[in-house]
Each structure stands twice: as C-alpha cells, then as structure tokens.
Design an enzyme around this catalytic site. Structure first.
Site, PDB file in Angstrom:
ATOM      1  N   ASP A  67       0.818  -1.211   0.000  1.00 34.99           N
ATOM      2  CA  ASP A  67       0.000   0.000   0.000  1.00 34.99           C
ATOM      3  C   ASP A  67       0.853   1.263   0.000  1.00 34.99           C
ATOM      4  O   ASP A  67       2.078   1.198   0.203  1.00 34.99           O
ATOM      5  CB  ASP A  67      -0.962   0.006   1.204  1.00 34.99           C
ATOM      6  N   ASN A 129      -7.746  -2.869  14.041  1.00 31.98           N
ATOM      7  CA  ASN A 129      -9.133  -3.196  13.656  1.00 31.98           C
ATOM      8  C   ASN A 129      -9.188  -4.376  12.685  1.00 31.98           C
ATOM      9  O   ASN A 129     -10.212  -4.635  12.081  1.00 31.98           O
ATOM     10  CB  ASN A 129      -9.822  -1.959  13.049  1.00 31.98           C
TER      11      ASN A 129
HETATM   12  C1  GLP Z   1      -0.572   0.367   8.513  1.00 36.03           C
HETATM   13  C2  GLP Z   1      -0.215  -0.441   7.276  1.00 36.03           C
HETATM   14  C3  GLP Z   1      -0.493  -1.902   7.450  1.00 36.03           C
HETATM   15  C4  GLP Z   1       0.086  -2.383   8.767  1.00 36.03           C
HETATM   16  C5  GLP Z   1      -0.622  -1.662   9.890  1.00 36.03           C
HETATM   17  C6  GLP Z   1      -0.182  -2.093  11.267  1.00 36.03           C
HETATM   18  O1  GLP Z   1      -1.860   0.832   8.534  1.00 36.03           O
HETATM   19  N1  GLP Z   1      -0.888   0.013   6.119  1.00 36.03           N
HETATM   20  O2  GLP Z   1       0.045  -2.630   6.357  1.00 36.03           O
HETATM   21  O3  GLP Z   1      -0.061  -3.765   8.891  1.00 36.03           O
HETATM   22  O4  GLP Z   1      -0.360  -0.286   9.736  1.00 36.03           O
HETATM   23  O5  GLP Z   1       0.964  -1.402  11.624  1.00 36.03           O
HETATM   24  P1  GLP Z   1       1.847  -1.695  12.882  1.00 36.03           P
HETATM   25  O6  GLP Z   1       2.660  -2.883  12.516  1.00 36.03           O
HETATM   26  O7  GLP Z   1       2.683  -0.468  13.049  1.00 36.03           O
HETATM   27  O8  GLP Z   1       0.941  -1.944  14.028  1.00 36.03           O
END
Ligand code: GLP
Length: 229
Positions: A67, A129
């Site tokens: 993304d 979420n």
């Molecule tokens: C972002 C990314 C996701 C990721 C999520 C969780 O929103 N787009 O791909 O998995 O965050 O992030 P973290 O690993 O910092 O909790």
C-alpha cells in the site's frame, strides 16, 4: 492457517526473516510482497543482517508493496516508499527497477504482479481493527488494488508517525484482498500489542468486517505472533 507463537519480538523477526531468506534461496528471482508499519521492521533488520553476513542475494528479487498513502510525495519522510528505502532497500542489493509501489493506475499494478508470475511470498502486518494492507473493515471484501478511505482508528494509530493526526493522509491505495490472497505463501507478523486481534482471529469466522479473518481460507499462511515484546 497456522499460528506460531514465539516468546519475543526478536524471535518473531528472526523466524520471519528466515522464512523469507529460505524463499529467496530456493528461488533467487522470487516475487515478494512487502508491508510497512512497525511490525515488520525487525524482520527487515534481520534480513539486512542475513544479506551482510551470509550474502543473501536480492539482485533478482522483485518486490511489490502492499500500500501507499495518496497525496503524499514519494520523498515525504512518512511515505511508505521512504519507509521501505530506509528500513530495507538502501541496505540490500535490490535493483531499483524491481521495486514496485501501487499508484492510481490500479489495473497496471495488478498486471505487473501477474506478469512477474504472481507473488511467491507476501509479508503482512495487521491493524488494530483487523485491516491488512489498508483493507479496512467493510461490508464486502474488495478484490483488486483500489483506493480506500482510511478508518478514523487507522488515522489515529498512524498519527504517531506524523506531527498530528491532521497530517495523516485520509486516503491510500492498497492491494485488494484478492491480490493478497493470490500470493502463494503468506507470513503475517504480529507483536504482543496485537493480542486482542490474534485472539479474535482464532475465534472469529470469516467476515469483511474483520479483514484479516480471510486468511483462514489461505492454503499456506503462517501467523507469527509474539506473546511478549
Ligand atoms: C498500517 C499499514 C499496514 C500495517 C498496519 C499495522 O496501517 N498500512 O500494512 O499492517 O499499519 O501497523 P503496525 O505494525 O505499526 O501496528
């Protein structure tokens, strides 16, 4: 889908990096799907270590990131492009022509993945979420790469990387659930702070309101969960 519980974030990162390294050793021109967020940072550190110490060769590897934020220049310090450059790409011998990020040309991204033979291994994190990539809870699963409006909880969660929540882009482009599920192998890394998500995943039936639950249907998916930090 199997859940492997390890004792620490370091163990989680070592195991995820080992599985990715195995994939690259067995197929030097592997197509790897990559994730951002804090969860895979340790995995990238371990991969850099394997590259430097054992010569893991990325020269033929192609990557597709899950993304990217909309309306943020690639060079912005918080763009996912910059993130990947800092955390992984600038430390390994990957060819810049083999690095791919989604943009507004959704069909082209899908075609590029197909033309490379599909994703061999997709690395994922998970949002609080249950989002994967930026596939937020919704009434239906979106199949292909598409533009999303970020959930308020995601904007708040990602505000820690910006000066304030106001600066977090409100939209992003993400691979779709179908794009992710088409990967031959999936590895999801989740630290201790995701205990609630992992417990829900164990119990919950598949629903677009909890996007990560789709992984129950993937034939080769490993969740690496660390029970403490
Ligand atoms: C972002 C990314 C996701 C990721 C999520 C969780 O929103 N787009 O791909 O998995 O965050 O992030 P973290 O690993 O910092 O909790």
């Amino acid at each position: 889908m199997q859940i492997v519980t390890v004792k620490s974030y370091s163990e989680l990162s070592t195991l995820a990096a080992k599985l990715i390294a195995q994939q690259i050793k067995s197929k030097p021109n592997s197509v790897i799907g990559l994730a951002t967020g804090s969860s895979p940072v340790g995995t990238y550190e371990k991969l850099i270590e394997i590259h430097k110490k054992d010569g893991l060769d990325f020269s033929q590897v192609t990557t597709f990131n899950l993304d990217e934020y909309c309306d943020l220049d690639r060079k912005h310090p918080q763009s996912y492009y910059t993130f990947m450059k800092e955390k992984l790409f600038s430390h390994i011998n990957i060819a810049s022509k083999n690095i791919n990020f989604p943009d507004e040309d959704f069909d082209k991204y899908e075609d590029e993945i197909k033309n490379c033979g599909g994703i061999d291994l997709q690395l994922l994190g998970v949002g609080n979420n249950g989002h994967i990539g930026f596939n937020e809870p919704a009434d239906v699963f979106q199949n292909k790469t598409h533009r999303v409006h970020l959930a308020e909880s995601t904007i708040q969660a990602n505000a820690r990387f910006f000066n304030s929540a106001d600066e977090v882009p409100k939209t992003a482009i993400t691979m779709g659930i179908g794009t992710i599920m088409a990967a031959k192998k999936i590895i999801l890394v989740a630290g201790a702070e995701k205990a609630e998500v992992i417990n829900k995943l164990k119990k919950e039936t598949v629903s677009p309101q909890f996007p990560v639950s789709i992984l129950h249907y993937h034939p080769d998916c490993t969740i690496i969960y660390s029970s403490s930090s």
